[in-house]
Design an enzyme around this catalytic site. Structure first.
Site, PDB file in Angstrom:
ATOM      1  CE1 TYR A 159      75.105  77.099 126.945  1.00  9.58           C
ATOM      2  CE2 TYR A 159      76.485  75.503 128.074  1.00  9.58           C
ATOM      3  CZ  TYR A 159      76.174  76.808 127.779  1.00  9.58           C
ATOM      4  OH  TYR A 159      76.914  77.813 128.320  1.00  9.58           O
ATOM      5  CE  LYS A 166      73.036  80.583 131.166  1.00  9.23           C
ATOM      6  NZ  LYS A 166      72.999  79.332 130.409  1.00  9.23           N
TER       7      LYS A 166
HETATM    8  C1  LIG Z   1      73.858  78.312 130.182  1.00  8.49           C
HETATM    9  C2  LIG Z   1      73.392  76.943 129.939  1.00  8.49           C
HETATM   10  C3  LIG Z   1      74.069  75.839 130.482  1.00  8.49           C
HETATM   11  C4  LIG Z   1      75.351  75.981 131.282  1.00  8.49           C
HETATM   12  O1  LIG Z   1      75.125  76.645 132.474  1.00  8.49           O
HETATM   13  P1  LIG Z   1      76.271  77.417 133.305  1.00  8.49           P
HETATM   14  O2  LIG Z   1      75.565  77.925 134.493  1.00  8.49           O
HETATM   15  O3  LIG Z   1      76.809  78.486 132.398  1.00  8.49           O
HETATM   16  O4  LIG Z   1      77.321  76.384 133.616  1.00  8.49           O
HETATM   17  C5  LIG Z   1      73.545  74.584 130.247  1.00  8.49           C
HETATM   18  N1  LIG Z   1      72.430  74.412 129.512  1.00  8.49           N
HETATM   19  C6  LIG Z   1      71.751  75.442 128.979  1.00  8.49           C
HETATM   20  C7  LIG Z   1      70.529  75.183 128.177  1.00  8.49           C
HETATM   21  C8  LIG Z   1      72.210  76.739 129.168  1.00  8.49           C
HETATM   22  O5  LIG Z   1      71.551  77.764 128.628  1.00  8.49           O
END
Ligand SMILES: *Cc1c(COP(=O)(O)O)cnc(C)c1O
Length: 386
Positions: free
Chosen positions: A101, A198
């Site tokens: 990421y 997510k």
């Molecule tokens: C969105 C995401 C992150 C970061 O998460 P946040 O809640 O935005 O800090 C880390 N890893 C993956 C794979 C992501 O999709």
């Protein structure tokens, strides 16, 4: 009593059930809690991750993951940073997968070296590369499963065996899978990391992170939570708790919708390639079938017309929303070349499997037929105007 994933998501066996107790867990919007004269109490102070909702959510998550323990923090990045910081100190090293990421890559490449922690990036699917990169001061092996946005599914087996042999914790960011599709603790991974923003949150309305796994890794993150302070506000905790109750319903629908769309779009005119681990054309299809309980709601669509066609497609979708992020109930489309990979040169992006026509789709819970109609109509309009 039966104890499947959906039951675990809905019922907390430790929740008191006495006449007059609320069926829906309440928000405990309090920073601090009564103690006795000597300061003792089951919960004391919310920033320490010490709030009734926090404890409930952590219990549910640990049960969903089949893990010893879990801790909830203020974001996915906080979960990543605290889990890596808690196992490393000045002079140590981390070996990590090259597929990361965007902000994780930045944290590894810019931030950790500033703290005296050396980072080596390897091809996640090459067991020899992991072995060769490990040194006497390696303190963490780190990978993403599946990867963003190419949805590669590297085999965690050799990495877990290497970690076990050398006594090095394995940390895996499994945001894309959600515990419905993958529970790495069952495979021997010591720390599973989620951006709860997510799938766990699932409604594009909160920011949170989770680390679950061995007691040791989780305790390290909890210490970091107290000292660095990225705790989750009680209201966001309450929303996360509410979301977890429908996690399996949402993800199962997203799994089904994404597989349906991937099959429909593969071979449609104007489409060069569809990237989804559920398709036989995907390089890791066999491993994904073995490892995952569902292929996930993420997919990539590579348009024959390249960047201009992808831009047009994004303008032409009506139901899907153009936004970054993923895992919510609404279908989102984005282009990695404009978002997560905008700092990566085009040739390097293409080598990573992200050519300029690549559109990333986070499939939501809408009716599959409506999404199909939306995407096919958008493709049609892109083609007729080309
Ligand atoms: C969105 C995401 C992150 C970061 O998460 P946040 O809640 O935005 O800090 C880390 N890893 C993956 C794979 C992501 O999709």
């Amino acid at each position: 009593m039966s104890d499947g994933m959906s039951t675990r998501a809905v019922h907390d066996p430790e929740q008191r059930k006495e006449p007059g107790d609320p069926v829906a867990p309440p928000i405990t919007q309090s920073s601090t809690f009564f103690t006795d004269a000597k300061g003792t109490s089951p919960v004391r102070y919310t920033r320490e991750g010490n709030n009734p909702a926090q404890e409930r959510v952590e219990r549910i998550l640990a049960r969903l993951e089949g893990a010893e323990d879990a801790v909830v923090v203020g974001s996915g990045m906080a979960a990543i940073a605290l889990s890596v910081l808690s196992v490393t100190r000045h002079g140590d090293g981390v070996v990590a997968s090259r597929d990361l990421y965007g902000n994780t890559r930045q944290f590894f490449q810019d931030e950790l070296p500033r703290r005296g922690v050396d980072v080596t990036l390897v091809d996640a699917g090459d067991p020899d590369a992991w072995k060769q990169a490990v040194g006497p001061r390696t303190r963490a092996l780190y990978l993403e499963l599946p990867t963003n946005p190419t949805l590669r599914v590297p085999d965690p087996g050799p990495v877990v065996r290497l970690g076990r042999e050398r006594g090095i914790p394995v940390l895996a960011d499994v945001t894309f899978a959600s515990p419905v599709n993958l529970r790495p603790a069952e495979l021997g991974v010591n720390g599973s990391i989620h951006s709860a923003t997510k799938y766990l949150g699932g409604h594009s309305d909160l920011v949170a992170g989770v680390v679950s796994g061995s007691r040791e890794v989780v305790e390290g993150v909890r210490r970091g939570l107290r000292l660095y302070g990225p705790s989750l506000d009680p209201h966001a905790l309450w929303m996360l708790e509410r979301s977890l109750r429908t996690l399996t319903l949402r993800v199962e629908r997203q799994n089904r919708n994404a597989l349906h769309l991937a099959r429909v779009l593969e071979g449609s005119s104007g489409v060069a390639r569809v990237v989804h681990p559920g398709l036989e054309s995907h390089p890791d299809h066999a491993r994904a079938r073995e490892l995952l309980d569902g292929y996930g709601g993420m997919m990539g669509l590579v348009l024959e017309g390249g960047g201009p066609a992808a831009d047009r497609f994004m303008e032409e979708v009506r139901l899907a929303l153009t936004a970054t992020s993923l895992g919510g109930v609404e279908t989102l489309v984005s282009q990695p070349r404009h978002t997560s990979h905008r700092h990566v040169p085009p040739e390097e992006r293409a080598a990573l499997g992200i050519p300029d026509g690549f559109v990333r789709i986070s499939v939501g819970v809408e009716d599959a037929e409506d999404l199909e109609e939306d995407f096919l109509a958008a493709l049609e309009r892109v083609l007729t105007e080309a």
